[in-house]
Design a protein around this motif. Sequence first.
Motif, PDB file in Angstrom:
ATOM      1  N   PHE A 244       0.832  -1.201   0.000  1.00 41.93           N
ATOM      2  CA  PHE A 244       0.000   0.000   0.000  1.00 41.93           C
ATOM      3  C   PHE A 244       0.869   1.255   0.000  1.00 41.93           C
ATOM      4  O   PHE A 244       0.540   2.254  -0.651  1.00 41.93           O
ATOM      5  CB  PHE A 244      -0.921   0.004   1.225  1.00 41.93           C
ATOM      6  N   MET A 295      -8.910   2.588   9.852  1.00 43.92           N
ATOM      7  CA  MET A 295      -8.879   1.926   8.548  1.00 43.92           C
ATOM      8  C   MET A 295      -9.416   2.841   7.442  1.00 43.92           C
ATOM      9  O   MET A 295      -8.881   2.871   6.331  1.00 43.92           O
ATOM     10  CB  MET A 295      -9.698   0.634   8.593  1.00 43.92           C
ATOM     11  N   SER A 299      -7.171   4.406   4.277  1.00 43.45           N
ATOM     12  CA  SER A 299      -7.511   4.173   2.873  1.00 43.45           C
ATOM     13  C   SER A 299      -7.380   5.437   2.024  1.00 43.45           C
ATOM     14  O   SER A 299      -7.195   5.349   0.808  1.00 43.45           O
ATOM     15  CB  SER A 299      -8.935   3.621   2.768  1.00 43.45           C
ATOM     16  N   TYR A 300      -7.471   6.597   2.666  1.00 45.37           N
ATOM     17  CA  TYR A 300      -7.334   7.867   1.941  1.00 45.37           C
ATOM     18  C   TYR A 300      -5.969   8.521   2.162  1.00 45.37           C
ATOM     19  O   TYR A 300      -5.737   9.636   1.686  1.00 45.37           O
ATOM     20  CB  TYR A 300      -8.435   8.842   2.389  1.00 45.37           C
ATOM     21  N   TYR A 369      -5.595  -1.376  -3.047  1.00 47.52           N
ATOM     22  CA  TYR A 369      -5.301  -1.470  -1.617  1.00 47.52           C
ATOM     23  C   TYR A 369      -6.123  -0.473  -0.802  1.00 47.52           C
ATOM     24  O   TYR A 369      -6.501  -0.757   0.341  1.00 47.52           O
ATOM     25  CB  TYR A 369      -3.811  -1.254  -1.369  1.00 47.52           C
ATOM     26  N   ALA A 370      -6.418   0.695  -1.358  1.00 45.90           N
ATOM     27  CA  ALA A 370      -7.237   1.676  -0.642  1.00 45.90           C
ATOM     28  C   ALA A 370      -8.637   1.120  -0.395  1.00 45.90           C
ATOM     29  O   ALA A 370      -9.175   1.209   0.727  1.00 45.90           O
ATOM     30  CB  ALA A 370      -7.301   2.979  -1.422  1.00 45.90           C
ATOM     31  N   SER A 371      -9.242   0.525  -1.404  1.00 48.31           N
ATOM     32  CA  SER A 371     -10.574  -0.071  -1.246  1.00 48.31           C
ATOM     33  C   SER A 371     -10.535  -1.217  -0.241  1.00 48.31           C
ATOM     34  O   SER A 371     -11.487  -1.417   0.538  1.00 48.31           O
ATOM     35  CB  SER A 371     -11.082  -0.575  -2.592  1.00 48.31           C
ATOM     36  N   TYR A 373      -8.753  -1.476   2.443  1.00 43.54           N
ATOM     37  CA  TYR A 373      -8.796  -0.954   3.814  1.00 43.54           C
ATOM     38  C   TYR A 373     -10.174  -0.384   4.151  1.00 43.54           C
ATOM     39  O   TYR A 373     -10.574  -0.360   5.326  1.00 43.54           O
ATOM     40  CB  TYR A 373      -7.696   0.080   4.023  1.00 43.54           C
ATOM     41  N   ARG A 374     -10.915   0.058   3.160  1.00 46.32           N
ATOM     42  CA  ARG A 374     -12.292   0.506   3.429  1.00 46.32           C
ATOM     43  C   ARG A 374     -13.176  -0.688   3.797  1.00 46.32           C
ATOM     44  O   ARG A 374     -14.043  -0.577   4.664  1.00 46.32           O
ATOM     45  CB  ARG A 374     -12.844   1.249   2.205  1.00 46.32           C
TER      46      ARG A 374
END
Length: 406
Positions: A244, A295, A299-300, A369-371, A373-374
Amino acid sequence: MQQDSQQEPLWTKSFLSITVCSFLLFLNLQMLLSSFPAYVQNDLHAGNVAVSLVTSVFALTAIAARFMTAALMKRMSKDYLLMAGLLLAAVTTLLYPVAHTVGSLLIMRIGYGVGFGMASTILPTLVSQLIPARRMGEGIGYFGLSTSLAMSIGPMIGMNMMSGFGFGTLASVGTAVVLLILPILIVSRIVRIKGNARPISMTAAAVSRAADETGFNHKLWLPALLNVMLSITYSGLLSFIVLFGEFAGLKQVGMFFLFNAITIVIIRPISGRLFDRNGPAAVLIPAGLSVAASMLLLSYTHTMSMLIAAALLYGLGFGAIQPTLQAWMLRTSSKEQYGAANSMFYNSTDFGVAVGALLLGAIASMTDYASMYRYSAGVMVLFVILFLIIYASTGTSKLRNNGITE
C-alpha cells in the motif's frame, strides 16, 4: 478476594520472565511476517495469492498445533514441549532464506507454525495461572503488552532490516531472538532441562485435563468471534501495508507501526483496569469505532501526517480491544478452563489473520489497496453492531459482570 490478591501479587519473577519470553516469541513472528510480502513478490516473483498463502498457511498450521499441544500436555512434560516448539521455530526461521520457491517456503511456514503454535499455547496458559482472578483484566493487559509491542515494533524492525541488510540477515536476527528465550526460561527456572515436576507444570497439565472434563465453555464464542474480526483488520496491515505504501507513494510506511505502538503502550493498562471495573462494553464500543476510523483514514492516506493519525487511532483501538477480549474469555472461565480459553483466544487471532490474508488479498486483486482498507473499516463497523446487539439482548448487568468465576 482482596486478601487473595495480596497473597498472590501480580509482579512476580515468573510473571515478568514469561512476559519477556512472550515478547521475544512474537517479535520473531512479526519481524518476519511483515517482510514476507515484499520478499515473496520481489525475490520469488509471486503475486497477491502467494502472499496470502504465506500468511494463511502459517496461521492455520498454528491453530492445528495448539490443539495438538493441548493433547500432548496430558502425556508429556510441558518443559519438553515448550523447548521443542521454540527450537523448531528457531530452525525454520534460520532456513527461510534457503527456500527459493513458494512451495518450499510454504513448507518452512508449516514447520514454523507448528513450533510457534506449541510455544504460544504453553506460555499464556502458565501466566494466566499466576494472575489473581480479580486482577485478570489488569494482569492480561500488562502481559498482553508483550504481544502488542511485538506486533507494533516488529514489523517496523523487520521492514527496515530487510531494506538495509536483506532477508537473510533478517532471518538470522529472528533466529537469535527466539534462541534468547531459552536461557531466560532456564535461569528463571520456568522450565528445567531434566523435566523435573514443579507446581506450575502440574497446574498447566491439570488445566488441560480439567478442560476436557468440564466441557467447552460456550460463553467464549462471542469474544472469539469479535477477535476474529479484529484480526482480519490486522492481517490487512501485516500482509499489504508495504505494498500500500508503494501504491500511495509513502516511502516510510513502516512508521505506522511505530506510532501504533505509542498508543498501545498508553491504552493497554488503562483498558485493563476499565474492563475490571465496568466490563467489556465500556472498552469495546469506543475502541471498535477507533479501529474503523483508522482503517477508513488509512484508505485515503497520501501524506505522512495522515499515516501517523491513522496509526495512533489504530493503536488506541487495537491496544484496548485485544486484552479486553482475552481477559473477558478468562473471566468467563473457571481456572480449570484457562488453558482452553487461552487456546481459543490465540486460535481466533490466527484464524482471523488467515481469513483476512485470503479475503483482503482477493479484494485487493479485484480493486486496489485503498478499497481493501475501506472493507476492513466495514468489518469493524460490523464488530460494533454485533456487540451492541448482544449487549442489548443480554443486559448491562450481565455483560458488566459477565460470567466472573470466583
